[in-house]
Scaffold this motif. Structure first.
Motif, PDB file in Angstrom:
ATOM      1  N   UNK A  81       6.624   3.099  -9.790  1.00 52.18           N
ATOM      2  CA  UNK A  81       6.150   2.945  -8.425  1.00 52.18           C
ATOM      3  C   UNK A  81       5.812   4.144  -7.230  1.00 52.18           C
ATOM      4  N   UNK A  82       5.337   4.163  -6.530  1.00 53.03           N
ATOM      5  CA  UNK A  82       4.958   4.581  -5.241  1.00 53.03           C
ATOM      6  C   UNK A  82       5.253   3.730  -3.584  1.00 53.03           C
ATOM      7  N   UNK A  83       4.767   4.229  -2.754  1.00 47.23           N
ATOM      8  CA  UNK A  83       4.475   3.328  -2.140  1.00 47.23           C
ATOM      9  C   UNK A  83       3.087   4.222  -1.507  1.00 47.23           C
ATOM     10  N   UNK A  84       2.521   3.119  -0.732  1.00 46.60           N
ATOM     11  CA  UNK A  84       1.090   3.597  -0.197  1.00 46.60           C
ATOM     12  C   UNK A  84       1.480   4.615   0.739  1.00 46.60           C
ATOM     13  N   UNK A  85      -0.402   4.862   0.561  1.00 49.12           N
ATOM     14  CA  UNK A  85      -0.123   6.793   1.473  1.00 49.12           C
ATOM     15  C   UNK A  85      -1.525   6.345   3.048  1.00 49.12           C
ATOM     16  N   UNK A  86      -1.263   7.164   3.544  1.00 47.11           N
ATOM     17  CA  UNK A  86      -2.527   6.746   4.850  1.00 47.11           C
ATOM     18  C   UNK A  86      -3.592   8.472   4.459  1.00 47.11           C
ATOM     19  N   UNK A  87      -5.032   8.174   4.131  1.00 44.08           N
ATOM     20  CA  UNK A  87      -5.606   8.701   4.147  1.00 44.08           C
ATOM     21  C   UNK A  87      -5.535  10.067   5.100  1.00 44.08           C
ATOM     22  N   UNK A  88      -5.647   9.598   5.921  1.00 44.58           N
ATOM     23  CA  UNK A  88      -6.010  10.227   6.583  1.00 44.58           C
ATOM     24  C   UNK A  88      -4.928  11.334   7.847  1.00 44.58           C
ATOM     25  N   UNK A 112       9.676   8.708  -7.052  1.00 43.09           N
ATOM     26  CA  UNK A 112      10.151   9.792  -7.657  1.00 43.09           C
ATOM     27  C   UNK A 112       9.646  10.130  -8.888  1.00 43.09           C
ATOM     28  N   UNK A 113       8.093  10.070  -9.276  1.00 44.16           N
ATOM     29  CA  UNK A 113       7.557  10.530 -10.834  1.00 44.16           C
ATOM     30  C   UNK A 113       8.417  11.900 -10.726  1.00 44.16           C
ATOM     31  N   UNK A 143      10.650  -0.624  -7.197  1.00 43.51           N
ATOM     32  CA  UNK A 143      11.511  -0.315  -6.268  1.00 43.51           C
ATOM     33  C   UNK A 143      11.131  -0.680  -5.090  1.00 43.51           C
ATOM     34  N   UNK A 144       9.884   0.370  -4.824  1.00 45.62           N
ATOM     35  CA  UNK A 144       9.679  -0.129  -3.393  1.00 45.62           C
ATOM     36  C   UNK A 144       9.788  -1.256  -2.805  1.00 45.62           C
ATOM     37  N   UNK A 145       9.394  -2.353  -3.601  1.00 45.25           N
ATOM     38  CA  UNK A 145       8.998  -3.904  -3.096  1.00 45.25           C
ATOM     39  C   UNK A 145      10.827  -4.226  -3.140  1.00 45.25           C
ATOM     40  N   UNK A 146      11.111  -5.104  -4.477  1.00 44.71           N
ATOM     41  CA  UNK A 146      11.680  -6.234  -4.251  1.00 44.71           C
ATOM     42  C   UNK A 146      12.750  -5.478  -5.356  1.00 44.71           C
ATOM     43  N   UNK A 147      12.980  -4.331  -5.768  1.00 50.29           N
ATOM     44  CA  UNK A 147      13.607  -4.255  -7.592  1.00 50.29           C
ATOM     45  C   UNK A 147      13.457  -5.124  -8.233  1.00 50.29           C
TER      46      UNK A 147
END
Ligand SMILES: [Zn+2]
Length: 381
Positions: A81-88, A112-113, A143-147
């Motif tokens: 998984x990844x974190x979210x992103x901000x398009x702008x 870490x894909x 991994x980016x939330x509760x593992x």
């Protein structure tokens, strides 16, 4: 091993293309099933056996792929998984691998894909006949939330490799210890009322003041008592993140909330933090009965350490010709350690993780493939 899979860059592209954001915010949280299926196909092509594991009550999956059987061997672990992103704030499409000025951009290229692209490419270039002990690849969820992916896998597996490498972006430094993370919220309930008649009312901001004094004492105590010379900040840190309370100057403040986090070093375990916090707040909770409520925010992650004296650490230090060191961020290592001695080592810098325009500097490519080849040769051939 005869190459049956696409080129390094084409694999990399295909992995970045699939969104796998995990988030506490359910409206943006995504299943990683498509990604796991793609990864499984690639490893199947390399004659790996595949086991897919559903994390109970979720649409998230872990994958364990393995080549070879028997005792020992090596497990490489990465999160899908990844974190979210901000398009702008992104200059390129986060889901389109973009190469520019010796850098490779995309969401998850280092965190870490990308690690899976390195593993696939490295394994495809190794002579399969030389592999005598199992090579395992673990791809985890959340991994980016509760593992929960790593937690669930480590509780439910029977494999016993000799060593685990977590490929988080450490700039190819060998990491043997990291800090943990716990966060809390304290809600303080006072009385509501008009400010002109506050004599018999309890103001929650005034209680908050007492609590903060106690917590600062706790902070000083743990910083004095616990220290670890290998960390750049040698003691546990404690930070107040927010304080919120009140709505108008002419009202008694009825609700005040404080959030804070503690980042423990390995000697300070989560249980001890819990005990110390309860002890710190005991008196004040008795004084202001039923007004102070402490709760855990998010999911706690213990600090992690494997001794520098451990023979696995020494072996890998020698193999990679470097000394192990520490970092301040968390990984899945404290859960995976139930399976085998765990170290963290991967391409790319943590400075670019969770940032817009995440990139891998191309100077990492060759050394990463060399290190992965050497690790597999040492532990499995
Ligand atoms: Zn990561």
């Amino acid at each position: 091993m005869k190459k049956k899979i696409p080129s390094f860059i084409d694999i990399y592209k295909s992995l970045i293309k699939i969104p796998t954001i995990s988030s506490e915010n359910k409206t943006i949280d995504l299943s990683n099933k498509t990604f796991i299926d793609l990864l499984s196909n690639y490893f199947s092509e390399l004659n790996f056996e595949i086991e897919i594991q559903n994390i109970p009550n979720t649409n998230k999956f872990n994958m364990l792929s393995s080549f070879g059987s028997g005792q020992g061997g090596l497990l490489f672990s990465g999160h899908t998984d990844t974190v979210d992103f901000d398009e702008n704030t992104w200059k390129t499409d986060p889901f389109k691998l973009t190469q520019k000025n010796d850098k490779i951009y995309g969401l998850g290229v280092i965190d870490m894909k990308g690690f899976f692209a390195f593993l696939l490419d490295t394994i495809s270039s190794i002579n399969i006949k030389k592999i005598k002990k199992p090579v395992y690849i673990l791809a985890t969820a959340n991994e980016e939330t509760d593992m929960s992916g790593a937690r669930y896998f480590s509780e439910n597996t029977k494999i016993k490799p000799d060593c685990i490498i977590v490929g988080e972006p450490t700039s190819l430094k060998l990491i043997n210890a990291h800090k943990g993370h716990v966060s809390y919220k304290i809600d303080i309930f006072g009385d509501a009322g008009h400010s002109s008649d506050s004599s018999n009312k309890m103001n929650s901001i005034e209680i908050a003041y007492e609590i903060i004094k106690q917590l600062i004492n706790l902070k000083k105590y743990i910083q004095k008592k616990y220290s670890h010379k290998d960390f750049s900040i040698a003691h546990p840190t404690m930070n107040f993140g927010s304080i919120q309370g009140g709505s108008a100057i002419n009202r008694v403040c009825s609700l005040c909330s404080i959030t804070f986090e503690i980042r423990p070093i390995p000697q300070l375990n989560l249980n001890t933090i819990e005990i110390l916090l309860k002890k710190t707040l005991k008196q004040i909770k008795e004084k202001f009965e039923n007004r102070i409520f402490l709760k855990n925010l998010f999911f706690s992650i213990p600090a992690y350490e494997i001794s520098k004296k451990h023979n696995i650490v020494k072996t890998i230090e020698n193999l990679c010709n470097m000394n192990s060191s520490t970092v301040n961020y968390c990984t899945e290592a404290p859960f995976l350690k139930k399976i085998a001695p765990t170290l963290i080592l991967g391409p790319g810098s943590i400075d670019q993780a969770h940032h817009p325009n995440e990139y891998l500097h191309c100077s990492f490519i060759k050394p990463t493939k060399n290190i992965l080849t050497n690790l597999i040769t040492k532990f499995c051939c």
